[in-house]
Design a protein around this motif. Sequence first.
Motif, short mmCIF file in Angstrom:
data_model
loop_
_atom_site.label_atom_id
_atom_site.label_comp_id
_atom_site.label_asym_id
_atom_site.label_seq_id
_atom_site.Cartn_x
_atom_site.Cartn_y
_atom_site.Cartn_z
N ALA A 249 0.82 -1.21 0.00
CA ALA A 249 0.00 0.00 0.00
C ALA A 249 0.85 1.27 0.00
CB ALA A 249 -0.94 0.00 1.20
N PHE A 253 0.69 4.23 -2.73
CA PHE A 253 0.42 5.63 -2.38
C PHE A 253 1.53 6.54 -2.92
CE2 PHE A 253 0.95 9.23 0.54
CZ PHE A 253 -0.30 9.83 0.42
N ASN A 254 2.78 6.11 -2.75
CA ASN A 254 3.90 6.90 -3.27
C ASN A 254 3.85 7.02 -4.79
OD1 ASN A 254 4.72 7.12 -0.64
ND2 ASN A 254 6.64 6.01 -0.90
N TYR A 272 -3.97 5.64 -6.03
CA TYR A 272 -4.48 5.83 -4.68
C TYR A 272 -5.57 4.80 -4.36
CZ TYR A 272 -2.15 10.41 -4.53
OH TYR A 272 -1.23 11.43 -4.53
N SER A 275 -4.08 1.51 -3.68
CA SER A 275 -3.44 1.53 -2.37
C SER A 275 -4.46 1.33 -1.26
CB SER A 275 -2.72 2.87 -2.18
OG SER A 275 -2.19 2.98 -0.87
N LEU A 276 -5.61 1.96 -1.39
CA LEU A 276 -6.65 1.81 -0.37
C LEU A 276 -7.25 0.41 -0.38
CD1 LEU A 276 -8.44 5.26 -0.70
CD2 LEU A 276 -7.13 4.42 1.26
#
Length: 282
Positions: A249, A253-254, A272, A275-276
Motif C-alpha cells: 500500500a 500511495f507513493n 491511490y 493503495s486503499l
Amino acid sequence: EEAIHIAPADPEPRLALASLEADAPGGADKAREIYRQAAAMAPSDPAPHFGLGLLESRGGNAAAAEEEYEMTLRIQPDYRRARYNLALLLLDRGAASEAARHFETLLQQTPDAKATFGLGRARRAMNDLPGAESAYRQALKQDPSYGAAWINLSLLLEDLKRPAEALEASGRAITTSPDSEKAWFLRGRLLAGAGRKEEALAAFLQTARLKPGDTRAIFRAAILQADLRRDEEAIKLYRELLAVDPRNAVAGFNLGLALHRVGRDTEARGAYEESLRADPEA
C-alpha cells in the motif's frame, strides 16, 4: 590379478555408499540406515556420526544433527569440522554462549578466520559488542578478503553509532564481495544516512540488479529518485515493485504522489484507489 577383499567390518565402503545415497534425490532414509550400520560396525570411528550430522542438518533436523556432531566429538575431540558445524547449529538456535565455547576451542587448536568470525557472531548474539568487534577485526587480519566479516563489522559499527567507520567498512565489503547484494544494500543504507543520495541510489540499483525483485532495494531507490525530483524514474520503480508485491500500500500511495507531481492525475487516482484496496485502514 589377485582380487582385493574388503573385511566385513570395514566401514569405508558403507560410508562411500551412504554419501552417494545422501546426495541422491529421496536417498536420505537409505543413507541414514547405511551410516548407522557403519557406526555399529566401527563404534570408535567418528566418520559415520559426522556423516549422519551432515545428513540431518541438510534435512533440517538440527536437534538430531547436534547429537551426531556431539557423538563425533566424544569419539574424536579434535574433529574440527564437526565442532565447527555444531557451533553453527548452536548459534542458529540461540545458544550463543555454548557456540562461543566451541569456537574458542577451535581457535585454541588452530586459529583461522572462519572460527574467529563465528566467535564474533556468537559474541554479538551475547550482546558483547566490544568482544564481537575484536573478533571481527581479528578475522580480517587473518583474511582481509573475508567479505562477510566486513559486512558484520559494518553492521556492528552502525549499532555502535560510529557511522563513518561503518561506511568505510561497507566499502571494504563491496571491494571484497562485489557480487553480494547484502553488501550493496548495506552500503546504500549507510550512504543514504550520510546524505549521499546519488551514491546511495546507485547502490540500491546495483542491489536490485544482483537480486531481481528485491522490493526493499527497489523501494529505497524509488524514494531517492523522487527526492532527487526524478519522478518519471520513481514511477518506473514503483511500478516494478508493485508487479512483485501488488499489495504494498505504501508503494501504491507513493506512486500516486509521483504521478500527481508530473500531472498524470487520472493515473494517480487509480494508484491511490489500489493503495486503499490493499490497505483499507490507510
